[in-house]
Design a protein around this motif. Structure first.
Motif, PDB file in Angstrom:
ATOM      1  N   THR A 119       5.301   9.974   2.830  1.00  0.00           N
ATOM      2  CA  THR A 119       4.093   9.292   3.301  1.00  0.00           C
ATOM      3  C   THR A 119       3.668   8.203   2.328  1.00  0.00           C
ATOM      4  OG1 THR A 119       3.359  11.298   4.431  1.00  0.00           O
ATOM      5  CG2 THR A 119       1.684   9.622   3.981  1.00  0.00           C
ATOM      6  N   GLU A 120       3.750   8.511   1.016  1.00  0.00           N
ATOM      7  CA  GLU A 120       3.355   7.507   0.023  1.00  0.00           C
ATOM      8  C   GLU A 120       4.294   6.310   0.066  1.00  0.00           C
ATOM      9  OE1 GLU A 120       2.235   7.113  -4.731  1.00  0.00           O
ATOM     10  OE2 GLU A 120       3.053   8.994  -3.946  1.00  0.00           O
ATOM     11  N   LEU A 121       5.602   6.574   0.239  1.00  0.00           N
ATOM     12  CA  LEU A 121       6.559   5.468   0.360  1.00  0.00           C
ATOM     13  C   LEU A 121       6.266   4.619   1.590  1.00  0.00           C
ATOM     14  CD1 LEU A 121       9.887   7.295  -0.555  1.00  0.00           C
ATOM     15  CD2 LEU A 121       8.898   5.395  -1.807  1.00  0.00           C
ATOM     16  N   ASN A 122       5.982   5.298   2.716  1.00  0.00           N
ATOM     17  CA  ASN A 122       5.715   4.601   3.974  1.00  0.00           C
ATOM     18  C   ASN A 122       4.412   3.820   3.942  1.00  0.00           C
ATOM     19  OD1 ASN A 122       7.467   4.517   6.194  1.00  0.00           O
ATOM     20  ND2 ASN A 122       7.291   6.702   6.509  1.00  0.00           N
ATOM     21  N   ASP A 123       3.344   4.478   3.461  1.00  0.00           N
ATOM     22  CA  ASP A 123       1.998   3.938   3.630  1.00  0.00           C
ATOM     23  C   ASP A 123       1.524   3.084   2.465  1.00  0.00           C
ATOM     24  OD1 ASP A 123       2.054   5.404   5.923  1.00  0.00           O
ATOM     25  OD2 ASP A 123       0.768   7.020   5.202  1.00  0.00           O
ATOM     26  N   THR A 124       2.120   3.258   1.283  1.00  0.00           N
ATOM     27  CA  THR A 124       1.610   2.551   0.114  1.00  0.00           C
ATOM     28  C   THR A 124       2.660   1.674  -0.553  1.00  0.00           C
ATOM     29  OG1 THR A 124       0.049   4.353  -0.298  1.00  0.00           O
ATOM     30  CG2 THR A 124       0.474   2.844  -2.120  1.00  0.00           C
ATOM     31  N   HIS A 271       1.289  -7.539 -14.944  1.00  0.00           N
ATOM     32  CA  HIS A 271       0.097  -7.059 -14.246  1.00  0.00           C
ATOM     33  C   HIS A 271      -0.255  -7.948 -13.048  1.00  0.00           C
ATOM     34  CE1 HIS A 271      -0.483  -4.248 -17.504  1.00  0.00           C
ATOM     35  NE2 HIS A 271      -0.512  -5.234 -18.397  1.00  0.00           N
ATOM     36  N   GLY A 272       0.715  -8.774 -12.630  1.00  0.00           N
ATOM     37  CA  GLY A 272       0.426  -9.723 -11.551  1.00  0.00           C
ATOM     38  C   GLY A 272       0.237  -9.068 -10.193  1.00  0.00           C
ATOM     39  N   TYR A 273       0.893  -7.927  -9.949  1.00  0.00           N
ATOM     40  CA  TYR A 273       0.779  -7.241  -8.675  1.00  0.00           C
ATOM     41  C   TYR A 273       0.108  -5.882  -8.877  1.00  0.00           C
ATOM     42  CZ  TYR A 273       4.306 -10.607  -7.135  1.00  0.00           C
ATOM     43  OH  TYR A 273       4.997 -11.753  -6.838  1.00  0.00           O
ATOM     44  N   SER A 274      -0.577  -5.433  -7.864  1.00  0.00           N
ATOM     45  CA  SER A 274      -1.172  -4.096  -7.892  1.00  0.00           C
ATOM     46  C   SER A 274      -0.757  -3.346  -6.639  1.00  0.00           C
ATOM     47  CB  SER A 274      -2.703  -4.179  -7.969  1.00  0.00           C
ATOM     48  OG  SER A 274      -3.224  -4.891  -6.864  1.00  0.00           O
ATOM     49  N   MET A 275      -0.709  -2.034  -6.732  1.00  0.00           N
ATOM     50  CA  MET A 275      -0.261  -1.211  -5.611  1.00  0.00           C
ATOM     51  C   MET A 275      -1.228  -1.322  -4.447  1.00  0.00           C
ATOM     52  SD  MET A 275       2.300   0.709  -4.833  1.00  0.00           S
ATOM     53  CE  MET A 275       2.964   1.363  -6.379  1.00  0.00           C
ATOM     54  N   LYS A 276      -0.673  -1.527  -3.258  1.00  0.00           N
ATOM     55  CA  LYS A 276      -1.486  -1.628  -2.054  1.00  0.00           C
ATOM     56  C   LYS A 276      -2.078  -0.265  -1.728  1.00  0.00           C
ATOM     57  CE  LYS A 276      -1.086  -2.982   2.820  1.00  0.00           C
ATOM     58  NZ  LYS A 276      -1.904  -4.184   2.789  1.00  0.00           N
ATOM     59  N   ARG A 277      -3.352  -0.230  -1.456  1.00  0.00           N
ATOM     60  CA  ARG A 277      -4.002   1.025  -1.076  1.00  0.00           C
ATOM     61  C   ARG A 277      -4.364   0.966   0.390  1.00  0.00           C
ATOM     62  NH1 ARG A 277      -2.244   4.376  -4.694  1.00  0.00           N
ATOM     63  NH2 ARG A 277      -2.482   3.529  -6.787  1.00  0.00           N
TER      64      ARG A 277
END
Length: 562
Positions: A119-124, A271-277
């Motif tokens: 789910t984390e791989l799919n959704d985030t 630090h240019g990208y952040s994890m999509k929530r």
């Protein structure tokens, strides 16, 4: 069930290969008819064959064999030794006093962990990489524009000089091109790495699906994920563009007088990208529920549209559908009532080649004679795109609100797919990695649609193929049909659409059927349901398939998913 008259292919017994499947051996994973069950049971008497009805296949847990005692199955798990154990193991003193658990309980915990990571791989994680890829592509487009502006400034300044300084102008522009190419190559390499990682993530997701759906316990035990690897997001490439500083003519040395370029730079920002929530509702996640194909599809309704020839259908809602045929009028019908609700005539009086409905609910159509793409807002037709040397044919609207249009060249250049935001070109897809055309050169027989995974799917009638590229325009696969076909004729794909399961459905006019394949191009089954000359396809909001039957002028609505 007679396969010649059934709506879809049926599965055959793996032993006799003729009778219809009725039973399944969960031990050997073999499909059987009732007549072959006995033959299979005695084929290998060393196994305990678990024969179940076909619909209950994979319902019997396959316990792992014991590594210490041959032919023994492990139904318990020693928590202290961290190994499966069989009844003989338990009878020995080796696990005396150890905490023992039912192996199915341990497997449930393992399965839950895999599903959570899945789910984390799919959704985030995967959506984050999609956003990163989109960001890099946008910055590449902006980079092209800004470097173009830089070249224009140099050219404008050069026009004030005599011809003898042309070589200097060319030298400086060459430096600009070199800097641009260096930075573009760096970004392209960055994008390729991101796309490769996204592909790896999808492979990881697909692997986890296979393991989760499997009833082989050893697969679940041995399955490990590398999710932590993907949580370490790539560094963001930070660009610094050179600036052009022209000097006034004051008798200086010519090279100094004309002006110079500052240096460009490339740096990496970790630090240019952040994890999509992603925010999920309590009722449903971002992934659609899994739906299986019906064994027997059901024809829900048939509408006579009044056209002599019906070409395209486009759903406005689960109750309303736009249609177009051999005339300049596009008609909106009530699907449930079969009644005509509205009619719109094309601006030029020509028949539309293809129609689509945008994300906002507006009707879009292509006029291949007038070479325009048009939109209908508040029952008024507005021209969105006008082309000179290209002919628009197939059209579809993307989830982001852009338009994908198939363009044929009037001078026989390779056909291309162009993504438009309004009337602005955002992306052109024309060649594969080897520089070969992706699509055949012709003026007919091509339709287009997008898939949930952002793939772009084109049905190429002349090439007898469905051509699928990813969001970046890279060729994923070509589907060229499946044999035996219902009428044993060549595959002739026309209308094309996708559903919530990422299935790709395409109308095969020659064989009077619809091919259903998965998102990776694997054939699933045929659907015919008594179809006659199917061409246009679309899916309504309730996951029903709507089919334009060309010669009959009829639209047929079919339920094919559970």
């Amino acid at each position: 069930m007679d396969p010649r008259t059934s709506a879809q292919d049926v599965m055959r017994c793996d032993l006799c290969e003729t009778a219809v499947v009725q039973m399944h051996c969960d031990t050997c994973l073999v499909n059987l008819c009732t007549a072959c069950v006995g033959k299979h049971m005695i084929s290998d008497e060393s196994k305990r064959h678990e024969i179940v009805p076909f619909k209950l296949r994979k319902s019997t847990p396959l316990y792992p064999g014991c590594t210490f005692h041959d032919k023994e199955q492990c139904e318990m798990y020693c928590n202290q030794c961290d190994i499966p154990v069989c009844a003989t193991c338990l009878a020995s003193d080796q696990h005396l006093g150890h905490k023992l658990l039912k192996i199915l309980q341990v497997l449930d915990e393992k399965r839950d962990k895999i599903i959570k990571e899945q789910t984390e791989l799919n959704d985030t994680i995967y959506p984050t990489y999609q956003d990163i890829a989109s960001d890099v592509q946008n910055r590449m487009s902006q980079l092209e524009k800004e470097y173009g502006d830089l070249s224009t400034a140099i050219t404008k300044h050069g026009e004030d000089w005599h011809r003898e300084i042309d070589k200097l102008v060319k030298k400086l522009k060459a430096e600009v091109d070199e800097m641009k190419n260096t930075q573009l190559q760096t970004l392209q390499k960055h994008l390729d790495e991101i796309n490769k990682t996204m592909s790896d993530i999808k492979d990881e997701i697909n692997s986890s699906y296979t393991v989760v759906d499997s009833n082989e316990i050893s697969k679940l035990f041995n399955f490990t994920t590398v999710i932590e690897t993907y949580k370490n997001l790539p560094h963001k490439i930070v660009l610094s563009l050179p600036k052009f500083r022209p000097d006034k003519i004051q008798g200086k040395e010519l090279s100094k007088l004309f002006g110079s370029l500052s240096s460009s730079s490339l740096t990496s920002d970790k630090h240019g990208y952040s994890m999509k929530r992603t925010q999920k509702s309590t009722e449903a996640g971002s992934s659609p529920p899994v739906k299986q194909l019906l064994d027997e599809p059901e024809t829900v309704t048939t509408i006579d549209t009044g056209y002599d020839r019906l070409y395209s259908v486009a759903c406005l809602s689960d109750e309303e559908i736009w249609t177009s045929g051999n005339g300049s009028t596009m008609k909106l019908y009530s699907i449930n009532q079969g009644s005509l609700l509205k009619s719109i005539t094309t601006m030029s009086g020509n028949r539309p080649y293809d129609i689509a409905v945008t994300k906002s609910g507006d009707l879009v159509y292509t006029d291949y004679i007038d070479r325009t793409v048009n939109i209908v807002k508040n029952e008024k037709v507005e021209e969105v795109i006008r082309l000179q040397n290209w002919i628009p044919t197939g059209v579809c609207s993307t989830s982001s609100g852009d338009l994908l249009v198939i363009l044929d060249s009037i001078d026989r250049k390779p056909t291309k797919v162009v993504c438009y935001s309004g009337s602005t070109e955002k992306q052109t897809i024309q060649f594969d990695d080897k520089g070969k055309p992706l699509y055949s050169c012709s003026y007919s027989g091509r339709y287009i649609t997008g898939n949930r995974n952002l793939d772009i799917c084109v049905s190429d009638y002349v090439a007898n193929a469905v051509v699928v590229v990813n969001q970046a325009g890279k060729l994923r696969f070509r589907y060229t049909g499946h044999t035996p076909a219902p009428k044993n004729k060549p595959f002739t794909p026309q209308g094309i659409t996708t559903d919530s399961q990422s299935h790709i459905l395409t109308a095969d006019n020659n064989n009077e059927c619809v091919h259903i394949i998965d998102q990776d191009g694997q054939f699933l089954r045929y659907l015919d349901s008594g179809l006659k000359n199917p061409i246009g396809l679309c899916i309504d909001t309730n996951e029903n398939l709507l089919i334009a039957q060309n010669h009959k002028g009829q639209m047929k609505k079919i339920k094919y998913l559970q």
